[in-house]
Design a protein around this motif. Structure first.
Motif, mmCIF file in Angstrom:
data_model
loop_
_atom_site.group_PDB
_atom_site.id
_atom_site.type_symbol
_atom_site.label_atom_id
_atom_site.label_comp_id
_atom_site.label_asym_id
_atom_site.label_seq_id
_atom_site.Cartn_x
_atom_site.Cartn_y
_atom_site.Cartn_z
ATOM 1 N N ASN A 81 0.815 -1.217 0.000
ATOM 2 C CA ASN A 81 0.000 0.000 0.000
ATOM 3 C C ASN A 81 0.850 1.270 0.000
ATOM 4 O O ASN A 81 0.368 2.347 0.328
ATOM 5 C CB ASN A 81 -0.974 0.000 1.185
ATOM 6 N N GLN A 82 2.103 1.147 -0.377
ATOM 7 C CA GLN A 82 3.028 2.274 -0.406
ATOM 8 C C GLN A 82 3.417 2.630 -1.840
ATOM 9 O O GLN A 82 3.555 1.741 -2.675
ATOM 10 C CB GLN A 82 4.314 1.929 0.360
ATOM 11 N N ALA A 83 3.584 3.919 -2.075
ATOM 12 C CA ALA A 83 4.102 4.401 -3.359
ATOM 13 C C ALA A 83 5.241 5.361 -3.060
ATOM 14 O O ALA A 83 5.142 6.180 -2.142
ATOM 15 C CB ALA A 83 3.017 5.112 -4.156
ATOM 16 N N THR A 84 6.312 5.254 -3.808
ATOM 17 C CA THR A 84 7.427 6.180 -3.661
ATOM 18 C C THR A 84 7.611 6.901 -4.985
ATOM 19 O O THR A 84 7.868 6.268 -6.009
ATOM 20 C CB THR A 84 8.723 5.441 -3.276
ATOM 21 N N LEU A 85 7.447 8.218 -4.949
ATOM 22 C CA LEU A 85 7.613 9.061 -6.129
ATOM 23 C C LEU A 85 9.012 9.642 -6.115
ATOM 24 O O LEU A 85 9.439 10.213 -5.114
ATOM 25 C CB LEU A 85 6.573 10.192 -6.129
ATOM 26 N N GLU A 86 9.719 9.461 -7.226
ATOM 27 C CA GLU A 86 11.067 10.025 -7.358
ATOM 28 C C GLU A 86 11.084 10.925 -8.572
ATOM 29 O O GLU A 86 10.634 10.534 -9.653
ATOM 30 C CB GLU A 86 12.093 8.907 -7.484
ATOM 31 N N ARG A 87 11.575 12.149 -8.365
ATOM 32 C CA ARG A 87 11.686 13.130 -9.442
ATOM 33 C C ARG A 87 13.118 13.631 -9.484
ATOM 34 O O ARG A 87 13.718 13.890 -8.444
ATOM 35 C CB ARG A 87 10.733 14.307 -9.196
ATOM 36 N N LYS A 88 13.639 13.765 -10.675
ATOM 37 C CA LYS A 88 15.024 14.187 -10.865
ATOM 38 C C LYS A 88 15.294 15.486 -10.104
ATOM 39 O O LYS A 88 14.568 16.465 -10.241
ATOM 40 C CB LYS A 88 15.290 14.386 -12.356
ATOM 41 N N GLY A 89 16.342 15.471 -9.266
ATOM 42 C CA GLY A 89 16.747 16.669 -8.532
ATOM 43 C C GLY A 89 15.926 16.966 -7.289
ATOM 44 O O GLY A 89 16.111 18.012 -6.672
ATOM 45 N N GLN A 90 15.021 16.064 -6.899
ATOM 46 C CA GLN A 90 14.196 16.284 -5.705
ATOM 47 C C GLN A 90 14.250 15.041 -4.819
ATOM 48 O O GLN A 90 14.475 13.935 -5.310
ATOM 49 C CB GLN A 90 12.764 16.595 -6.111
ATOM 50 N N PRO A 91 14.020 15.224 -3.516
ATOM 51 C CA PRO A 91 14.046 14.049 -2.633
ATOM 52 C C PRO A 91 12.876 13.107 -2.923
ATOM 53 O O PRO A 91 11.829 13.523 -3.426
ATOM 54 C CB PRO A 91 13.930 14.646 -1.224
ATOM 55 N N SER A 92 13.050 11.835 -2.589
ATOM 56 C CA SER A 92 11.986 10.845 -2.748
ATOM 57 C C SER A 92 10.810 11.229 -1.865
ATOM 58 O O SER A 92 10.985 11.796 -0.787
ATOM 59 C CB SER A 92 12.477 9.458 -2.332
ATOM 60 N N LEU A 93 9.616 10.893 -2.316
ATOM 61 C CA LEU A 93 8.400 11.216 -1.588
ATOM 62 C C LEU A 93 7.634 9.932 -1.313
ATOM 63 O O LEU A 93 7.229 9.230 -2.244
ATOM 64 C CB LEU A 93 7.545 12.182 -2.414
ATOM 65 N N ALA A 94 7.447 9.602 -0.033
ATOM 66 C CA ALA A 94 6.710 8.400 0.353
ATOM 67 C C ALA A 94 5.231 8.739 0.499
ATOM 68 O O ALA A 94 4.870 9.758 1.083
ATOM 69 C CB ALA A 94 7.254 7.848 1.663
ATOM 70 N N CYS A 95 4.386 7.868 -0.049
ATOM 71 C CA CYS A 95 2.939 8.085 -0.018
ATOM 72 C C CYS A 95 2.250 6.774 0.352
ATOM 73 O O CYS A 95 2.747 5.696 0.064
ATOM 74 C CB CYS A 95 2.434 8.547 -1.385
#
Length: 120
Positions: A81-95
């Motif tokens: 039930n977890q999603a991790t969004l990663e965007r170039k140049g930004q910290p990972s975001l846990a959702c």
């Protein structure tokens, strides 16, 4: 020849469009920064929206999780039930996945009433 005069073609087209829609699985995630990530997942691609941005990602094979990536340096990894969004140049975001059926509006409860009930 008009589509209405070709009922088999029209029926086949309608069935194909319905099956594509059935494969897209929408999901909402509440992120650790308070934002909401919304995504539509299919076996091969994902449409991801977060804070006014929109990305189309392609599925890649991973051993334990589902992972979608774009050439723009954006990826989302799903595990349970977890999603991790990663965007170039930004910290990972846990959702964390939000179950739509349990949202107050889906239960017929006004959001303010649900908040006050949760505080009791």
């Amino acid at each position: 020849m008009p589509l209405l005069k070709r009922p088999r073609l029209a029926a086949g087209l309608a069935l194909a469009l319905a099956s594509v829609a059935a494969y897209a699985s929408p999901a909402d995630y509440q992120c650790e920064d308070g934002g909401t990530l919304t995504a539509d997942f299919s076996p091969r691609a994902a449409q991801v929206r977060y804070e006014g941005q929109h990305w189309t990602l392609q599925r890649v094979r991973e051993a334990r999780e589902a992972r979608y990536v774009s050439r723009a340096g954006v990826s989302i990894t799903l595990l349970k039930n977890q999603a991790t969004l990663e965007r170039k140049g930004q910290p990972s975001l846990a959702c964390k996945l939000v179950v739509r059926a349990l949202r107050p509006e889906a239960l017929g409860v006004a959001p303010a009433a649900a908040d006050s009930a949760a505080q009791r």
